[in-house]
Design a protein around this motif. Structure first.
Motif, short mmCIF file in Angstrom:
data_model
loop_
_atom_site.label_atom_id
_atom_site.label_comp_id
_atom_site.label_asym_id
_atom_site.label_seq_id
_atom_site.Cartn_x
_atom_site.Cartn_y
_atom_site.Cartn_z
N LYS A 87 8.91 4.05 4.31
CA LYS A 87 9.29 2.65 4.18
C LYS A 87 8.63 2.04 2.94
O LYS A 87 9.26 1.32 2.16
CB LYS A 87 8.89 1.87 5.43
CG LYS A 87 9.43 0.44 5.48
CD LYS A 87 8.98 -0.28 6.74
CE LYS A 87 9.44 0.45 8.00
NZ LYS A 87 9.03 -0.27 9.23
N ASN A 88 7.34 2.32 2.75
CA ASN A 88 6.59 1.77 1.62
C ASN A 88 6.44 2.76 0.47
O ASN A 88 5.80 2.45 -0.54
CB ASN A 88 5.21 1.32 2.10
CG ASN A 88 5.30 0.22 3.13
OD1 ASN A 88 5.90 -0.83 2.88
ND2 ASN A 88 4.74 0.45 4.31
N LYS A 89 7.02 3.96 0.62
CA LYS A 89 6.99 5.00 -0.41
C LYS A 89 5.56 5.33 -0.85
O LYS A 89 5.26 5.41 -2.05
CB LYS A 89 7.85 4.59 -1.60
CG LYS A 89 9.33 4.47 -1.26
CD LYS A 89 10.19 4.23 -2.48
CE LYS A 89 11.66 4.22 -2.11
NZ LYS A 89 12.54 3.95 -3.27
N VAL A 90 4.69 5.53 0.12
CA VAL A 90 3.32 5.95 -0.16
C VAL A 90 2.92 6.99 0.88
O VAL A 90 3.55 7.13 1.93
CB VAL A 90 2.32 4.76 -0.10
CG1 VAL A 90 2.60 3.76 -1.21
CG2 VAL A 90 2.35 4.08 1.26
N ALA A 130 0.23 4.11 -11.62
CA ALA A 130 -1.18 3.87 -11.94
C ALA A 130 -1.80 2.93 -10.92
O ALA A 130 -2.95 3.14 -10.47
CB ALA A 130 -1.29 3.29 -13.35
N LYS A 131 -1.08 1.91 -10.54
CA LYS A 131 -1.59 0.96 -9.55
C LYS A 131 -1.84 1.65 -8.21
O LYS A 131 -2.88 1.46 -7.57
CB LYS A 131 -0.61 -0.19 -9.38
CG LYS A 131 -1.09 -1.31 -8.46
CD LYS A 131 -0.06 -2.42 -8.40
CE LYS A 131 -0.53 -3.58 -7.54
NZ LYS A 131 -1.72 -4.25 -8.08
N ALA A 132 -0.88 2.47 -7.78
CA ALA A 132 -1.04 3.20 -6.52
C ALA A 132 -2.19 4.19 -6.60
O ALA A 132 -2.93 4.39 -5.63
CB ALA A 132 0.26 3.92 -6.16
N THR A 133 -2.37 4.81 -7.76
CA THR A 133 -3.43 5.81 -7.92
C THR A 133 -4.80 5.19 -7.76
O THR A 133 -5.64 5.68 -6.98
CB THR A 133 -3.31 6.49 -9.30
OG1 THR A 133 -2.06 7.17 -9.39
CG2 THR A 133 -4.45 7.47 -9.52
N VAL A 134 -5.09 4.11 -8.48
CA VAL A 134 -6.43 3.51 -8.39
C VAL A 134 -6.63 2.81 -7.06
O VAL A 134 -7.77 2.55 -6.65
CB VAL A 134 -6.70 2.55 -9.57
CG1 VAL A 134 -6.63 3.28 -10.88
CG2 VAL A 134 -5.74 1.37 -9.55
N GLY A 135 -5.52 2.55 -6.34
CA GLY A 135 -5.64 1.95 -5.01
C GLY A 135 -6.06 2.93 -3.94
O GLY A 135 -6.42 2.52 -2.82
N ALA A 136 -6.06 4.23 -4.26
CA ALA A 136 -6.47 5.26 -3.29
C ALA A 136 -8.00 5.37 -3.32
O ALA A 136 -8.57 6.34 -3.84
CB ALA A 136 -5.81 6.59 -3.61
N VAL A 137 -8.66 4.39 -2.75
CA VAL A 137 -10.11 4.25 -2.89
C VAL A 137 -10.86 5.45 -2.32
O VAL A 137 -11.87 5.90 -2.88
CB VAL A 137 -10.58 2.93 -2.22
CG1 VAL A 137 -12.10 2.81 -2.28
CG2 VAL A 137 -9.92 1.74 -2.89
N ARG A 138 -10.40 5.98 -1.19
CA ARG A 138 -11.06 7.13 -0.56
C ARG A 138 -11.21 8.28 -1.56
O ARG A 138 -12.23 8.99 -1.57
CB ARG A 138 -10.24 7.59 0.65
CG ARG A 138 -10.68 8.92 1.25
CD ARG A 138 -9.88 9.23 2.52
NE ARG A 138 -8.47 9.44 2.30
CZ ARG A 138 -7.90 10.61 2.01
NH1 ARG A 138 -8.65 11.68 1.87
NH2 ARG A 138 -6.60 10.72 1.85
N LEU A 139 -10.22 8.47 -2.41
CA LEU A 139 -10.21 9.57 -3.37
C LEU A 139 -10.89 9.17 -4.69
O LEU A 139 -11.74 9.89 -5.21
CB LEU A 139 -8.78 10.02 -3.62
CG LEU A 139 -8.03 10.54 -2.39
CD1 LEU A 139 -6.54 10.65 -2.66
CD2 LEU A 139 -8.59 11.89 -1.96
N ILE A 140 -10.51 8.02 -5.22
CA ILE A 140 -11.03 7.59 -6.51
C ILE A 140 -12.55 7.41 -6.46
O ILE A 140 -13.26 7.66 -7.44
CB ILE A 140 -10.34 6.29 -6.97
CG1 ILE A 140 -8.86 6.55 -7.27
CG2 ILE A 140 -11.04 5.67 -8.17
CD1 ILE A 140 -8.63 7.51 -8.43
#
Length: 384
Positions: A156-159, A354-364
Motif C-alpha cells: 500500500k505504501n510501497k515500502v 534517498a528520502k526512504a533510505t535515510v528514513g530507515a533509522v534501524r539500518l542507517i
C-alpha cells in the motif's frame, strides 16, 4: 564506552544429511503438531517431500502452508497466521529462503501475541514468546535462520518494514547442504552475495564487536573462497556447505549489529521496483563500500586481505580500495552488473529513494559514515 550484548540461536544442527534429525529436534521442544511453512516452488521441486519423509518417520502430525512468495507482502504473513490459528501447531518448521523463514517467525509470535501486525513493526515491540521455531534454509544467503528479524512488503505504501524481536530467534537452525544443491547459478550468485553484504555491513558497522568481527571475517573468507565454485558447479557439495556456513555466521553477526546503508537503499528500491533482495544488495555493495571506506579504512583493508589481496606499499586509503576491487571482480565473475541503469530505476525517482533510505533509522544508525539524502542521490548518480 558503549555497552553491547550478543544473542543468537540456541542450537545449530549442521552437516550433510542433517535433515534426518528433524524429528528429534521437534521432540526436543516437545512438539507434536507441526506447521511447515514454505513456498510453492519447493513444494513442486520435491524439497518439501524430504521434510515430509523426516516427519513421517517419527509419526508426527503436520500441516503445510506453501503459499509464501518472494519479498512477502503483509497479506501473505496474515494468511499464514490464519492457517496457523486454524491448525494450532505447537512447533513451526520454516523451510526455504529468507521469505519462508521470515513468515515462519511472524506466524510464531502472532500465535501468542494479539494483533494487529502493524503494532510490532520496529525494535523489540513483541511482548510474549511465540511457539518454538525450527528453521531450515534452502539457500545460502539470507542467514534468516539465525536472526530475530522479519521483513515484510507494505504494498500500500510501497515500502518494506521490519520487525525485530528476541522472541523470533529459532530454537534450532538446521543446515543441510543437500537442500541447496538444486539452486540455479543465478540464485546461487544473488543469495551468496547477500551473505557477503551481511558480513561486510555488520563488520564495518558502528555496533560491531569482537564477537561479530570474528564471525564476519570468517564469513567473508568463506564467500571469497567458495561462491565462484558453487556458482560454476552447483553439485560441488563442499562449496555449498561452506556457503551455507558463511550465511549462518553472517546472520548470527548482523542480528546483533543490524546492517547499514546497503540494506537501507535496497529496501527503498525494492519497495518500489520489486527487484530480488539478493540482487539489490549485491549490485549496491561496491557503491556503499566506496562511500564508507574513508570512515573505517583499517576494516576495509581486512576485507581486502580476506579476499586474498596483498595491500603492500600502498597508502591506507588505497589499500582499503582493494576491497572494492575484489568485490567488483566477484560480481563480474557471477554475472551481476553493478550499474543502476541496467535495472530500470529512473533518475526522477532518486529524491524519493534517498528520502526512504535515510528514513530507515534501524539500518542507517549502524552505518560507519553519516548519510544525508544528498549523499544517497550522489551515490545513485555516480553509479547510474
Amino acid at each position: 564506552m558503549m555497552i553491547k550484548s550478543f544473542e543468537t540461536v540456541r542450537r545449530i544442527i549442521f552437516g550433510t544429511g542433517s535433515l534426518e534429525n528433524l524429528g528429534n529436534e521437534i521432540n526436543r521442544v516437545n512438539g507434536s503438531r507441526v506447521l511447515v511453512v514454505t513456498d510453492p516452488g519447493l513444494k513442486t521441486a520435491g524439497v518439501l517431500d524430504s521434510v515430509a519423509a523426516a516427519l513421517d518417520k517419527t509419526k508426527l502430525n503436520y500441516s503445510v502452508f506453501a503459499e509464501v512468495e518472494p519479498d512477502p507482502r503483509v497479506e501473505v504473513a496474515l494468511g499464514c497466521v490464519a492457517a496457523a490459528k486454524d491448525y494450532r501447531p505447537d512447533v513451526i518448521v520454516g523451510l526455504g529462503g529468507g521469505s519462508s523463514l521470515d513468515i515462519s517467525k511472524i506466524a510464531s509470535v502472532l500465535l501468542t501475541n494479539e494483533g494487529p501486525i502493524e503494532k510490532y513493526f520496529g525494535m523489540e515491540l513483541v511482548p510474549q514468546p511465540g511457539v518454538p521455531l525450527i528453521l531450515i534454509p534452502t539457500t545460502a544467503g539470507t542467514g534468516s535462520e539465525m536472526t530475530s528479524i522479519c521483513v515484510l512488503s507494505d504494498t500500500k505504501n510501497k515500502v518494506k518494514k521490519g520487525i525485530v524481536s528476541e522472541h523470533m530467534f529459532a530454537r534450532t537452525a538446521l543446515l543441510d547442504p543437500q537442500l541447496t544443491l538444486a539452486l540455479p547459478p543465478r540464485v546461487t550468485a544473488m543469495t551468496g552475495m547477500d551473505a557477503l553484504v551481511h558480513a561486510i555491513e555488520s563488520f564495518v558497522g558502528v555496533r560491531a564487536s569482537v564477537f561479530t568481527d570474528t564471525l564476519n571475517l570468517q564469513a567473508i573468507r568463506l564467500v571469497a573462497a567458495n561462491l565462484r565454485l558453487a556458482y560454476a558447479n552447483g553439485a560441488n557439495l563442499a562449496a555449498r556447505e561452506n556457503m551455507l556456513h558463511a550465511s549462518c555466521l553472517a546472520g548470527m553477526a548482523f542480528s546483533n549489529t543490524q546492517n547499514g546503508l546497503d540494506h537501507a537503499l535496497a529496501l527503498a528500491i525494492g519497495g518500489k521496483f520489486h527487484l530480488p533482495h539478493g540482487l539489490l544488495t549485491a549490485f549496491i555493495l561496491p557503491w556503499v563500500m566506496e562511500f564508507n571506506l574513508i570512515a573505517a579504512p583499517k576494516k576495509f583493508i581486512q576485507i581486502a586481505k580476506a579476499f586474498g589481496e596483498t595491500p603492500k606499499r600502498l597508502s591506507e586509503i588505497e589499500a582499503a580500495r582493494l576491497s572494492v576491487k575484489a568485490v567488483k571482480a566477484l560480481l563480474d565473475d557471477v554475472g551481476i552488473s553493478y550499474r543502476l541503469s541496467n535495472y530500470g530505476v529512473p533518475r526522477e525517482e532518486f529524491p524519493a529513494l534517498a528520502k526512504a533510505t535515510v528514513g530507515a533509522v534501524r539500518l542507517i544508525s549502524n552505518n560507519p559514515r553519516s548519510v544525508t539524502e544528498q549523499d544517497v542521490i550522489g551515490i545513485l548518480e555516480t553509479n547510474y
